[in-house]
Design a protein around this motif. Structure first.
Motif, PDB file in Angstrom:
ATOM      1  N   ILE A 143      -8.384  -5.142  -3.946  1.00 46.11           N
ATOM      2  CA  ILE A 143      -7.232  -5.315  -3.056  1.00 46.11           C
ATOM      3  C   ILE A 143      -7.718  -6.530  -2.066  1.00 46.11           C
ATOM      4  O   ILE A 143      -6.800  -7.309  -2.061  1.00 46.11           O
ATOM      5  CB  ILE A 143      -7.410  -4.126  -1.809  1.00 46.11           C
ATOM      6  CG1 ILE A 143      -7.108  -2.828  -2.149  1.00 46.11           C
ATOM      7  CG2 ILE A 143      -6.651  -4.369  -0.378  1.00 46.11           C
ATOM      8  CD1 ILE A 143      -7.363  -1.415  -1.513  1.00 46.11           C
ATOM      9  N   LYS A 150      -6.787  -3.381   7.854  1.00 48.83           N
ATOM     10  CA  LYS A 150      -6.695  -4.613   7.553  1.00 48.83           C
ATOM     11  C   LYS A 150      -5.209  -5.215   7.007  1.00 48.83           C
ATOM     12  O   LYS A 150      -5.011  -6.321   6.715  1.00 48.83           O
ATOM     13  CB  LYS A 150      -7.664  -5.237   6.479  1.00 48.83           C
ATOM     14  CG  LYS A 150      -8.995  -5.593   7.174  1.00 48.83           C
ATOM     15  CD  LYS A 150      -9.957  -6.156   5.952  1.00 48.83           C
ATOM     16  CE  LYS A 150     -10.854  -5.092   5.664  1.00 48.83           C
ATOM     17  NZ  LYS A 150     -11.657  -5.209   4.208  1.00 48.83           N
ATOM     18  N   ALA A 151      -4.310  -4.096   6.771  1.00 43.07           N
ATOM     19  CA  ALA A 151      -3.232  -4.453   6.083  1.00 43.07           C
ATOM     20  C   ALA A 151      -2.426  -5.257   7.423  1.00 43.07           C
ATOM     21  O   ALA A 151      -2.454  -4.922   8.605  1.00 43.07           O
ATOM     22  CB  ALA A 151      -2.410  -3.066   5.816  1.00 43.07           C
ATOM     23  N   ARG A 152      -1.544  -6.089   6.998  1.00 42.42           N
ATOM     24  CA  ARG A 152      -0.775  -6.964   7.921  1.00 42.42           C
ATOM     25  C   ARG A 152       0.494  -6.080   8.616  1.00 42.42           C
ATOM     26  O   ARG A 152       0.477  -6.153   9.701  1.00 42.42           O
ATOM     27  CB  ARG A 152      -0.016  -8.208   7.075  1.00 42.42           C
ATOM     28  CG  ARG A 152      -1.263  -8.968   6.833  1.00 42.42           C
ATOM     29  CD  ARG A 152      -0.787 -10.323   6.196  1.00 42.42           C
ATOM     30  NE  ARG A 152      -0.549 -10.348   4.948  1.00 42.42           N
ATOM     31  CZ  ARG A 152      -1.609 -10.389   3.938  1.00 42.42           C
ATOM     32  NH1 ARG A 152      -2.730 -10.273   4.247  1.00 42.42           N
ATOM     33  NH2 ARG A 152      -1.361 -10.386   2.615  1.00 42.42           N
ATOM     34  N   GLN A 190       1.479  -1.543   4.467  1.00 40.75           N
ATOM     35  CA  GLN A 190       0.806  -0.244   3.913  1.00 40.75           C
ATOM     36  C   GLN A 190       1.934   0.787   4.445  1.00 40.75           C
ATOM     37  O   GLN A 190       2.253   1.085   5.671  1.00 40.75           O
ATOM     38  CB  GLN A 190      -0.300  -0.063   4.784  1.00 40.75           C
ATOM     39  CG  GLN A 190      -1.148   1.191   4.336  1.00 40.75           C
ATOM     40  CD  GLN A 190      -1.494   1.466   2.958  1.00 40.75           C
ATOM     41  OE1 GLN A 190      -2.217   0.658   2.249  1.00 40.75           O
ATOM     42  NE2 GLN A 190      -0.923   2.637   2.348  1.00 40.75           N
ATOM     43  N   THR A 231     -10.165  -0.549   5.686  1.00 44.45           N
ATOM     44  CA  THR A 231      -9.173  -0.899   4.723  1.00 44.45           C
ATOM     45  C   THR A 231      -7.517  -0.987   5.285  1.00 44.45           C
ATOM     46  O   THR A 231      -6.992  -1.811   4.940  1.00 44.45           O
ATOM     47  CB  THR A 231      -9.071  -0.220   3.455  1.00 44.45           C
ATOM     48  OG1 THR A 231     -10.635   0.433   3.114  1.00 44.45           O
ATOM     49  CG2 THR A 231      -8.723  -0.670   2.099  1.00 44.45           C
ATOM     50  N   ILE A 232      -7.260   0.007   5.707  1.00 45.86           N
ATOM     51  CA  ILE A 232      -5.841   0.465   6.172  1.00 45.86           C
ATOM     52  C   ILE A 232      -5.410  -0.700   7.368  1.00 45.86           C
ATOM     53  O   ILE A 232      -4.473  -1.113   7.300  1.00 45.86           O
ATOM     54  CB  ILE A 232      -5.751   1.738   6.619  1.00 45.86           C
ATOM     55  CG1 ILE A 232      -5.781   2.817   5.345  1.00 45.86           C
ATOM     56  CG2 ILE A 232      -4.283   2.066   7.445  1.00 45.86           C
ATOM     57  CD1 ILE A 232      -5.799   4.264   5.722  1.00 45.86           C
ATOM     58  N   GLY A 268       0.761  -1.176   0.059  1.00 47.20           N
ATOM     59  CA  GLY A 268       0.076   0.031  -0.001  1.00 47.20           C
ATOM     60  C   GLY A 268       0.940   1.153   0.118  1.00 47.20           C
ATOM     61  O   GLY A 268       1.840   1.255   0.817  1.00 47.20           O
ATOM     62  N   ILE A 299       2.091  -1.977   9.194  1.00 41.88           N
ATOM     63  CA  ILE A 299       1.907  -0.402   8.737  1.00 41.88           C
ATOM     64  C   ILE A 299       3.155   0.227   9.109  1.00 41.88           C
ATOM     65  O   ILE A 299       3.742   0.133  10.233  1.00 41.88           O
ATOM     66  CB  ILE A 299       0.524   0.154   9.500  1.00 41.88           C
ATOM     67  CG1 ILE A 299      -0.776  -0.477   9.107  1.00 41.88           C
ATOM     68  CG2 ILE A 299       0.520   1.501   9.507  1.00 41.88           C
ATOM     69  CD1 ILE A 299      -1.883  -0.071   9.659  1.00 41.88           C
ATOM     70  N   LEU A 358      -3.820  -6.036   1.856  1.00 41.69           N
ATOM     71  CA  LEU A 358      -2.547  -5.208   1.848  1.00 41.69           C
ATOM     72  C   LEU A 358      -1.451  -6.103   2.757  1.00 41.69           C
ATOM     73  O   LEU A 358      -1.747  -6.166   3.746  1.00 41.69           O
ATOM     74  CB  LEU A 358      -2.803  -3.806   2.300  1.00 41.69           C
ATOM     75  CG  LEU A 358      -3.733  -3.059   1.446  1.00 41.69           C
ATOM     76  CD1 LEU A 358      -4.386  -1.978   2.321  1.00 41.69           C
ATOM     77  CD2 LEU A 358      -3.073  -2.574   0.204  1.00 41.69           C
TER      78      LEU A 358
END
Ligand code: GLP
Length: 235
Positions: A120, A189-191, A129, A186-187, A33, A193, A126
């Motif tokens: 996505i 859910k990124a593994r 991100q 959405t953000i 991301g 960051i 993601l």
């Protein structure tokens, strides 16, 4: 949450690039991301250097950008598609077909948002991100509001964001007032960051990451994620 305070902008960019290149090297077919703004420009320059040195390849990487203005042609020099082409994509071996930026030109914004969220998910979600931070605590274009938006959605930009971004346009009237952004859901859910913020963001970094969790400070939600790295710089 892991906090890294670096000496200056160069060191912040290099340290953040190391996190991304390490991730891409260990997950060559990952989903990244990506973010725009002035903060990540140095980081993208470092990634291009790593690529040119033969230390990094984006050959099998898929990317999704956080956000895009509505109503700007992708060729416009202030569109986020243009920014990404100019700062990263055209300098490395990423497959253009695997680079994604929300479709800000689509007249049906709701359909563009739903399609982006679905792409996505279809890509496997993601992996890492990258985030910058607005002075009002926004991430992507998730502006302060009453609740955390779950999914990709259209937004009206706040006056403070329009003013902040007007430095990049000839006139403040030229700054788009609407955008499409990944949602907070959405953000989250990124593994992983990675948040980078320069010295001018010191106050909001502290408020967002150590203060109460509230949608009025959108980045405060990052306190709930289990794998966040924050890189800031002293000057
Ligand atoms: C913009 C973008 C954000 C970015 C932020 C900070 O409005 N939508 O994704 O993180 O503002 O930008 P800058 O790094 O230029 O301060």
């Amino acid at each position: 949450m892991k906090f890294i305070v670096t000496e200056d902008y160069e060191a912040m960019s290099r340290t953040a690039a190391r996190v991304i290149s390490g991730y891409v090297s260990s997950h060559p077919d990952c989903v990244l991301g990506l973010a725009t703004g002035s903060t990540p420009i140095g980081l993208y320059r470092c990634l291009v250097e790593d690529y040119e040195a033969g230390a990094l390849s984006f050959k099998d990487v898929t990317s999704f950008n956080l956000d895009e203005y509505r109503g700007l042609d992708p060729q416009h020099d202030q569109s986020y598609r243009y920014f990404m082409e100019h700062n990263l994509f055209s300098h490395v071996d990423i497959d253009p077909a695997r680079t994604h930026v929300p479709d800000g030109a689509c007249p049906d914004a709701a359909a563009a948002c739903a399609a982006y969220e679905q792409s996505i998910a279809e890509a496997g979600g993601l992996g890492l991100q990258l985030l910058g931070l607005g002075h009002n605590g926004h991430i992507g274009f998730n502006e302060p509001c009453e609740s955390f938006p779950a999914a990709v959605h259209p937004v009206e930009l706040t006056e403070s964001t329009i003013q902040a971004n007007s430095r990049l346009f000839d006139r403040v009237e030229d700054v788009p007032t609407r955008a499409i952004t990944m949602g907070i859901g959405t953000i989250l859910k990124a593994r992983r960051i990675l948040l980078i913020a320069g010295a001018d963001k010191r106050e909001i970094v502290e408020k967002a990451l150590t203060g109460p969790i509230t949608p009025w400070v959108p980045a405060s939600v990052l306190q709930l994620h289990r794998d966040v790295t924050v890189i800031t710089c002293g000057e």
